[in-house]
Design a protein around this motif. Structure first.
Motif, mmCIF file in Angstrom:
data_model
loop_
_atom_site.group_PDB
_atom_site.id
_atom_site.type_symbol
_atom_site.label_atom_id
_atom_site.label_comp_id
_atom_site.label_asym_id
_atom_site.label_seq_id
_atom_site.Cartn_x
_atom_site.Cartn_y
_atom_site.Cartn_z
ATOM 1 N N THR A 2 0.841 -1.204 0.000
ATOM 2 C CA THR A 2 0.000 0.000 0.000
ATOM 3 C C THR A 2 0.873 1.249 0.000
ATOM 4 O OG1 THR A 2 -0.112 0.042 2.417
ATOM 5 C CG2 THR A 2 -1.866 -1.137 1.258
ATOM 6 N N CYS A 3 0.321 2.329 -0.563
ATOM 7 C CA CYS A 3 1.011 3.635 -0.574
ATOM 8 C C CYS A 3 0.975 4.213 0.834
ATOM 9 C CB CYS A 3 0.321 4.587 -1.551
ATOM 10 S SG CYS A 3 0.989 6.271 -1.522
ATOM 11 N N ARG A 4 2.142 4.632 1.345
ATOM 12 C CA ARG A 4 2.195 5.171 2.703
ATOM 13 C C ARG A 4 1.719 6.616 2.774
ATOM 14 N NH1 ARG A 4 8.125 3.165 4.473
ATOM 15 N NH2 ARG A 4 8.513 3.455 2.256
ATOM 16 N N ILE A 5 1.418 7.212 1.618
ATOM 17 C CA ILE A 5 0.922 8.586 1.615
ATOM 18 C C ILE A 5 -0.601 8.621 1.554
ATOM 19 C CG2 ILE A 5 0.972 10.816 0.418
ATOM 20 C CD1 ILE A 5 3.634 10.003 1.749
ATOM 21 N N CYS A 6 -1.191 7.911 0.550
ATOM 22 C CA CYS A 6 -2.653 7.964 0.397
ATOM 23 C C CYS A 6 -3.343 6.656 0.777
ATOM 24 C CB CYS A 6 -3.023 8.367 -1.031
ATOM 25 S SG CYS A 6 -2.646 7.089 -2.269
ATOM 26 N N GLY A 7 -2.584 5.568 0.989
ATOM 27 C CA GLY A 7 -3.180 4.294 1.397
ATOM 28 C C GLY A 7 -3.715 3.440 0.266
ATOM 29 N N ALA A 8 -3.476 3.829 -0.992
ATOM 30 C CA ALA A 8 -3.987 3.059 -2.130
ATOM 31 C C ALA A 8 -3.242 1.728 -2.253
ATOM 32 C CB ALA A 8 -3.835 3.881 -3.413
ATOM 33 N N GLU A 9 -3.952 0.704 -2.739
ATOM 34 C CA GLU A 9 -3.341 -0.604 -2.973
ATOM 35 C C GLU A 9 -2.446 -0.525 -4.212
ATOM 36 O OE1 GLU A 9 -3.376 -3.458 -1.270
ATOM 37 O OE2 GLU A 9 -4.542 -2.470 0.313
ATOM 38 N N GLY A 18 -0.182 5.022 -8.285
ATOM 39 C CA GLY A 18 -1.007 5.458 -9.401
ATOM 40 C C GLY A 18 -2.086 6.451 -8.987
ATOM 41 N N GLU A 19 -2.359 6.555 -7.687
ATOM 42 C CA GLU A 19 -3.390 7.473 -7.209
ATOM 43 C C GLU A 19 -2.838 8.864 -6.938
ATOM 44 O OE1 GLU A 19 -6.726 7.010 -6.795
ATOM 45 O OE2 GLU A 19 -6.412 5.096 -7.808
ATOM 46 N N CYS A 20 -1.776 8.952 -6.103
ATOM 47 C CA CYS A 20 -1.265 10.271 -5.716
ATOM 48 C C CYS A 20 0.067 10.615 -6.370
ATOM 49 C CB CYS A 20 -1.129 10.377 -4.194
ATOM 50 S SG CYS A 20 0.150 9.301 -3.485
ATOM 51 N N GLY A 21 0.697 9.657 -7.053
ATOM 52 C CA GLY A 21 1.951 9.922 -7.746
ATOM 53 C C GLY A 21 3.181 9.906 -6.862
ATOM 54 N N SER A 22 3.025 9.559 -5.590
ATOM 55 C CA SER A 22 4.158 9.545 -4.672
ATOM 56 C C SER A 22 5.037 8.331 -4.912
ATOM 57 C CB SER A 22 3.669 9.517 -3.219
ATOM 58 O OG SER A 22 2.900 10.651 -2.929
ATOM 59 N N SER A 23 6.304 8.477 -4.591
ATOM 60 C CA SER A 23 7.223 7.343 -4.640
ATOM 61 C C SER A 23 6.810 6.342 -3.572
ATOM 62 C CB SER A 23 8.656 7.824 -4.391
ATOM 63 O OG SER A 23 9.511 6.732 -4.164
ATOM 64 N N THR A 24 7.005 5.055 -3.839
ATOM 65 C CA THR A 24 6.637 4.039 -2.842
ATOM 66 C C THR A 24 7.539 4.105 -1.625
ATOM 67 O OG1 THR A 24 7.998 2.425 -4.041
ATOM 68 C CG2 THR A 24 5.632 2.455 -4.524
ATOM 69 N N SER A 25 8.679 4.799 -1.731
ATOM 70 C CA SER A 25 9.567 4.932 -0.571
ATOM 71 C C SER A 25 9.232 6.170 0.253
ATOM 72 C CB SER A 25 11.025 5.007 -1.019
ATOM 73 O OG SER A 25 11.233 6.144 -1.843
ATOM 74 N N ALA A 26 8.295 7.017 -0.232
ATOM 75 C CA ALA A 26 7.938 8.246 0.479
ATOM 76 C C ALA A 26 7.142 7.931 1.734
ATOM 77 C CB ALA A 26 7.132 9.170 -0.430
ATOM 78 N N THR A 27 7.357 8.713 2.767
ATOM 79 C CA THR A 27 6.603 8.586 4.018
ATOM 80 C C THR A 27 5.998 9.950 4.351
ATOM 81 O OG1 THR A 27 8.482 9.179 5.413
ATOM 82 C CG2 THR A 27 8.223 6.842 4.861
ATOM 83 N N PRO A 28 4.968 9.977 5.199
ATOM 84 C CA PRO A 28 4.405 11.277 5.593
ATOM 85 C C PRO A 28 5.475 12.207 6.173
ATOM 86 C CG PRO A 28 2.929 9.519 6.253
ATOM 87 C CD PRO A 28 4.182 8.854 5.746
#
Length: 200
Positions: A2-9, A18-28
């Motif tokens: 899951t994306c740690r920014i928006c929670g998308a699968e 694919g939802e918010c465009g964040s890197s999978t390594s990004a954290t809040p």
């Protein structure tokens, strides 16, 4: 996964969401903006104040340009040369006398910064840099900015650690929101943490 920014699968092996465009390594925490306030200010506790009588002008709003404040190509006001023969002195009505709790008195006009060790940001120019001796470190290095509008002094808190409070003669205390301008008529007291000055 899951994306740690928006929670998308996300599918296994995905590099971006694919939802918010964040890197999978990004954290809040990695997305949090850095705190612009100085890090060496001693934070003091203040009782809650009522927030009334605010008169404010957005920081990015208008700024009167006078003969002593030439404007450069970037639209920034800059001080006139001190010894220039054509320099026009401001009338007495646009000069302000600041009497500080430390005992010093400073006559100012135009624009300036006040703090323990005020420093302009790159590209900024001011007529005055007013330094306050504050051994308790309650005042930030660059605590507030000031200027003049229609014969009245205005101040803007520059994201100081302990904030700024204005006490007008005919009104209660107003805690200043950082980055907004507040008109300060003569006779007002401006509190910078454990220090203050009175405008005359």
């Amino acid at each position: 996964m899951t994306c740690r920014i928006c929670g998308a699968e996300l599918p296994d092996g995905a590099m971006f969401c694919g939802e918010c465009g964040s890197s999978t390594s990004a954290t809040p925490e990695s997305r949090r903006r850095p705190d612009p306030r100085p890090g060496d200010t001693t934070v003091i506790e203040r009782p809650a104040r009522r927030n009334s009588g605010v008169i404010s002008i957005p920081v990015d709003g208008f700024r009167a340009v006078t003969a002593i404040e030439p404007v450069d190509a970037a639209g920034l006001a800059s001080p006139a040369p001190a010894a220039h023969p054509e320099t026009v002195e401001p009338p007495a009505s646009t000069r302000f006398v600041l009497t500080f709790s430390t005992g010093e008195t400073r006559t100012v006009f135009g624009s300036g910064l006040i703090g323990r060790r005020p420093m302009p940001q790159p590209g900024e120019q001011f007529d005055h840099l007013v330094q306050i001796a504050d051994r308790s470190l309650s005042v930030s290095k660059t605590h507030l900015e000031f200027g003049e509008h229609d014969g009245t002094l205005w101040i803007a808190d520059r994201f100081s650690g302990n904030g700024t409070i204005v006490r007008r003669p005919d009104d209660g205390a107003v805690r200043c929101e950082s980055g907004r301008r507040y008109l300060v008529p003569r006779g007002s007291r401006v509190e910078l943490a454990e220090q203050f000055f009175v405008v005359a």
